[in-house]
Structures are given as structure tokens and as C-alpha cells.
Enzyme design. Sequence first.
Site, PDB file in Angstrom:
ATOM      1  CG  LEU A 157      -2.042  -0.987   1.323  1.00  0.00           C
ATOM      2  CD1 LEU A 157      -2.791  -0.844   2.649  1.00  0.00           C
ATOM      3  CD2 LEU A 157      -3.008  -0.850   0.160  1.00  0.00           C
ATOM      4  CG  ASP A 158       0.581   4.142  -3.047  1.00  0.00           C
ATOM      5  OD1 ASP A 158       1.346   3.250  -3.443  1.00  0.00           O
ATOM      6  OD2 ASP A 158      -0.245   4.726  -3.780  1.00  0.00           O
ATOM      7  CE  LYS A 159       6.165   8.494   4.451  1.00  0.00           C
ATOM      8  NZ  LYS A 159       7.393   9.321   4.241  1.00  0.00           N
ATOM      9  CG  HIS A 218       1.263   5.131  -7.533  1.00  0.00           C
ATOM     10  ND1 HIS A 218       1.185   4.921  -6.174  1.00  0.00           N
ATOM     11  CD2 HIS A 218       2.462   5.737  -7.759  1.00  0.00           C
ATOM     12  CE1 HIS A 218       2.293   5.388  -5.601  1.00  0.00           C
ATOM     13  NE2 HIS A 218       3.083   5.873  -6.532  1.00  0.00           N
TER      14      HIS A 218
END
Length: 236
Positions: free
Chosen positions: A102-104, A183
Amino acid sequence: MERLDKLLASQGMLSRREVKELIAKGRVTIDGVVGRHPERKVTTEEQIAVAGEPLRVQRTLTLMLHKPQGVVSAARDARDKTVLELVPPEYRRKEMFPAGRLDKDTTGLMILTDDGALAHEILAPKKHVPKQYRVTIDIPMTEEMVRRFAEGIELKDGRCQPAELTIESEHTGVVTLREGRYHQIKRMFGCCGATVTGLHRLSMGALRLDDTLAPGECRPLSEEEISLLRQQRLPE
């Protein structure tokens, strides 16, 4: 060899407090003898029972984590805090890794495991394990976005598989994906002229994030929950 209390807590049936209470009450036996010391070391050959029921020990460990913002989905990072640093000491294993990313700035359900075969099952593209996300964008959601998601949006690295977008409110919706590109959701909405301002993973397979877990908390998955994680259907 492993501490009795640590082994019991790692199986996903009981909290650390419940484990200590059961041991203190004499409800845990080792080879038929009551084990009254949480720190007692046990081996794989010894038969452990809890409240009279034999314990079927899971030798691999899989955790559900409620990932908070600002933490990176990596085993180690020189600059940022990682998801593995959120794991309590009793669940830490040197072979553990995040199954997926998962993105930051993205929150929600993450799976941490030391089971490579399980990770492959839920992440392999041909498995088509669905993942659901709640998304907030900076402009109103439209039926045109719903249509484009269903058709499959064309990105620079190729056309996406059809995805489901359900509008919840003016700026919020739920997206269901059956693939996982870099993304991807942010790029798909970008093609619709929108910027994603909030992204939260709700589920993987038929497994939904436990709403009792606060951001940064984790717990072991039961065998039943691991089965749900593998399924190619959405949570009920």
C-alpha cells in the site's frame, strides 16, 4: 523451542491477556500436565491442550494489520518507519514480509506473513483475488467514471481489467480491483480528471479489515480467515 504464552498468542485464538488468565487458571496442559508458567519453553513434539481441546499449532504466522498513514510497505527502509516495525514482539519472525503493498499515504488492510505459498496465492495475477478500497477524490464522482472503470481504463502501461466503482457520496466511492498495478487507483482517477485525496483498503478476497483494530494494530488470522483471504469473492 518457544515460550508457552507466546506460542498460544501467536495462534490467533486468544489475546495475550486471555492466554495469561487461562494459564493462571490451570486450563492449559502440556502432555497432560497443567502448565502454570507462561515463560515455560515448549517443543513441537509436546501436545498442548487449551480447556481440554488439543491445540493444532500453525507453524506459519499470518497477521492482519490496520496500516496507518506515513508507514511504508517494506521489510526495512532507511528513512521511514515500516509496517514490520508495528508488529508486537510476540509476533515478530525474521522471515515475515508484507504480502503486497500500500502506498505510504494509503491506509487499511495489509497482510503480513512468513508463508510464501500463501502470499503467492493471494498476489498472483491469475488468481484474480478481489481487493476493495474506499476512495475520496477532489471532484464529484460521476456515472461516467463508473462506466469507464467498468470498461477498463487505458493507462500508459496498457488497459486495466474492468473494475467496479460504486458511488457512496459526492466525493467518496468504493472501488473493486482484480489486479494490482503501481498506483493503479490514483492513475485511473487521474484519467478521469480527478485527484485521489484519500485511499483505504477495506478487504482482500472475502476477508474484511477487522473494525476493532485501531490504525497501527495487528492480530493473527485464524485458519478460517486465511481461507477467506484466498477466495475470489467479495466479503458479505
